[in-house]
Design a protein around this motif. Structure first.
Motif, PDB file in Angstrom:
ATOM      1  N   GLY A 212      -9.258  38.366  12.415  1.00 54.15           N
ATOM      2  CA  GLY A 212      -9.666  38.457  13.814  1.00 54.15           C
ATOM      3  C   GLY A 212     -10.976  39.190  13.990  1.00 54.15           C
ATOM      4  O   GLY A 212     -11.829  38.798  14.800  1.00 54.15           O
ATOM      5  N   PHE A 213     -11.173  40.261  13.223  1.00 54.22           N
ATOM      6  CA  PHE A 213     -12.422  41.010  13.290  1.00 54.22           C
ATOM      7  C   PHE A 213     -13.591  40.146  12.826  1.00 54.22           C
ATOM      8  O   PHE A 213     -14.618  40.060  13.498  1.00 54.22           O
ATOM      9  CB  PHE A 213     -12.315  42.276  12.433  1.00 54.22           C
ATOM     10  CG  PHE A 213     -13.601  43.046  12.338  1.00 54.22           C
ATOM     11  CD1 PHE A 213     -14.049  43.810  13.405  1.00 54.22           C
ATOM     12  CD2 PHE A 213     -14.362  43.004  11.182  1.00 54.22           C
ATOM     13  CE1 PHE A 213     -15.238  44.523  13.321  1.00 54.22           C
ATOM     14  CE2 PHE A 213     -15.548  43.716  11.091  1.00 54.22           C
ATOM     15  CZ  PHE A 213     -15.987  44.470  12.154  1.00 54.22           C
ATOM     16  N   VAL A 214     -13.405  39.495  11.686  1.00 52.94           N
ATOM     17  CA  VAL A 214     -14.472  38.644  11.142  1.00 52.94           C
ATOM     18  C   VAL A 214     -14.804  37.526  12.121  1.00 52.94           C
ATOM     19  O   VAL A 214     -15.979  37.264  12.402  1.00 52.94           O
ATOM     20  CB  VAL A 214     -14.063  38.081   9.763  1.00 52.94           C
ATOM     21  CG1 VAL A 214     -15.027  37.000   9.297  1.00 52.94           C
ATOM     22  CG2 VAL A 214     -13.975  39.205   8.735  1.00 52.94           C
ATOM     23  N   GLU A 215     -13.787  36.886  12.677  1.00 53.62           N
ATOM     24  CA  GLU A 215     -14.006  35.793  13.631  1.00 53.62           C
ATOM     25  C   GLU A 215     -14.757  36.291  14.866  1.00 53.62           C
ATOM     26  O   GLU A 215     -15.653  35.617  15.375  1.00 53.62           O
ATOM     27  CB  GLU A 215     -12.669  35.170  14.036  1.00 53.62           C
ATOM     28  CG  GLU A 215     -12.794  33.997  14.974  1.00 53.62           C
ATOM     29  CD  GLU A 215     -13.489  32.795  14.349  1.00 53.62           C
ATOM     30  OE1 GLU A 215     -14.104  32.024  15.117  1.00 53.62           O
ATOM     31  OE2 GLU A 215     -13.426  32.618  13.125  1.00 53.62           O
ATOM     32  N   THR A 216     -14.410  37.480  15.342  1.00 52.62           N
ATOM     33  CA  THR A 216     -15.075  38.040  16.514  1.00 52.62           C
ATOM     34  C   THR A 216     -16.547  38.332  16.225  1.00 52.62           C
ATOM     35  O   THR A 216     -17.431  37.988  17.020  1.00 52.62           O
ATOM     36  CB  THR A 216     -14.355  39.321  16.980  1.00 52.62           C
ATOM     37  OG1 THR A 216     -13.001  38.989  17.311  1.00 52.62           O
ATOM     38  CG2 THR A 216     -15.040  39.942  18.181  1.00 52.62           C
ATOM     39  N   VAL A 217     -16.819  38.947  15.080  1.00 56.63           N
ATOM     40  CA  VAL A 217     -18.209  39.241  14.713  1.00 56.63           C
ATOM     41  C   VAL A 217     -19.002  37.951  14.593  1.00 56.63           C
ATOM     42  O   VAL A 217     -20.124  37.851  15.100  1.00 56.63           O
ATOM     43  CB  VAL A 217     -18.266  40.059  13.397  1.00 56.63           C
ATOM     44  CG1 VAL A 217     -19.688  40.141  12.858  1.00 56.63           C
ATOM     45  CG2 VAL A 217     -17.695  41.454  13.609  1.00 56.63           C
TER      46      VAL A 217
ATOM     47  N   GLY B 193     -14.673  41.653   5.904  1.00 57.87           N
ATOM     48  CA  GLY B 193     -13.278  42.094   5.945  1.00 57.87           C
ATOM     49  C   GLY B 193     -13.064  43.335   5.092  1.00 57.87           C
ATOM     50  O   GLY B 193     -12.314  44.243   5.471  1.00 57.87           O
ATOM     51  N   GLY B 194     -13.719  43.403   3.953  1.00 59.97           N
ATOM     52  CA  GLY B 194     -13.640  44.586   3.092  1.00 59.97           C
ATOM     53  C   GLY B 194     -14.237  45.811   3.767  1.00 59.97           C
ATOM     54  O   GLY B 194     -13.711  46.924   3.634  1.00 59.97           O
TER      55      GLY B 194
END
Length: 122
Positions: free
Chosen positions: A18-23, A96-97
């Motif tokens: 979700g974080f990666v998709e948002t960024v 993500g890391g």
């Protein structure tokens, strides 16, 4: 009396996908990511620090506790800003890391503060 309740488990790590998709969705419009950590200290209403959820041995009043008049004695905010250029945007795995590394640093900071240690960078 009864023994104190064990400390609550830390909250689950944020979902990387979700974080990666948002960024990625924000693209060039994303100026920065703000990392906000909230630490509560037990306070009024007889809180002993064992209830609620929180990481690093911390205490956080639940909604029920606050409705019953149990409020934190202090709220500590730790805010860091990471400019877009500081983010590892080369791959979804790298981003993500980075998020997981931020989470680990946040938990270590909370644990150090709960142990009475000096402020450190999270």
């Amino acid at each position: 009396g009864s023994p104190p309740a064990p400390p609550p488990p830390p909250p689950p790590a944020p979902p990387k996908a979700g974080f990666v998709e948002t960024v990625r969705a924000f693209g060039g419009a994303l100026d920065a990511v703000y990392d906000v950590t909230v630490r509560y200290s037990p306070g009024q209403g007889g809180a002993a620090g064992g209830g609620g959820a929180g990481g690093g041995g911390g205490w956080r009043p639940s909604e029920v506790e606050m409705a019953r008049g149990v409020f934190p004695g202090a709220v500590e905010l730790h805010v860091r800003r990471f400019a877009r250029g500081e983010l590892p945007l080369s791959s979804d795995e790298a981003l993500g890391g980075w998020l997981q590394d931020r989470w680990a640093a946040k938990e270590a900071w909370l644990a150090a503060r709960a142990a009475g240690g000096p402020e450190a960078e999270a």
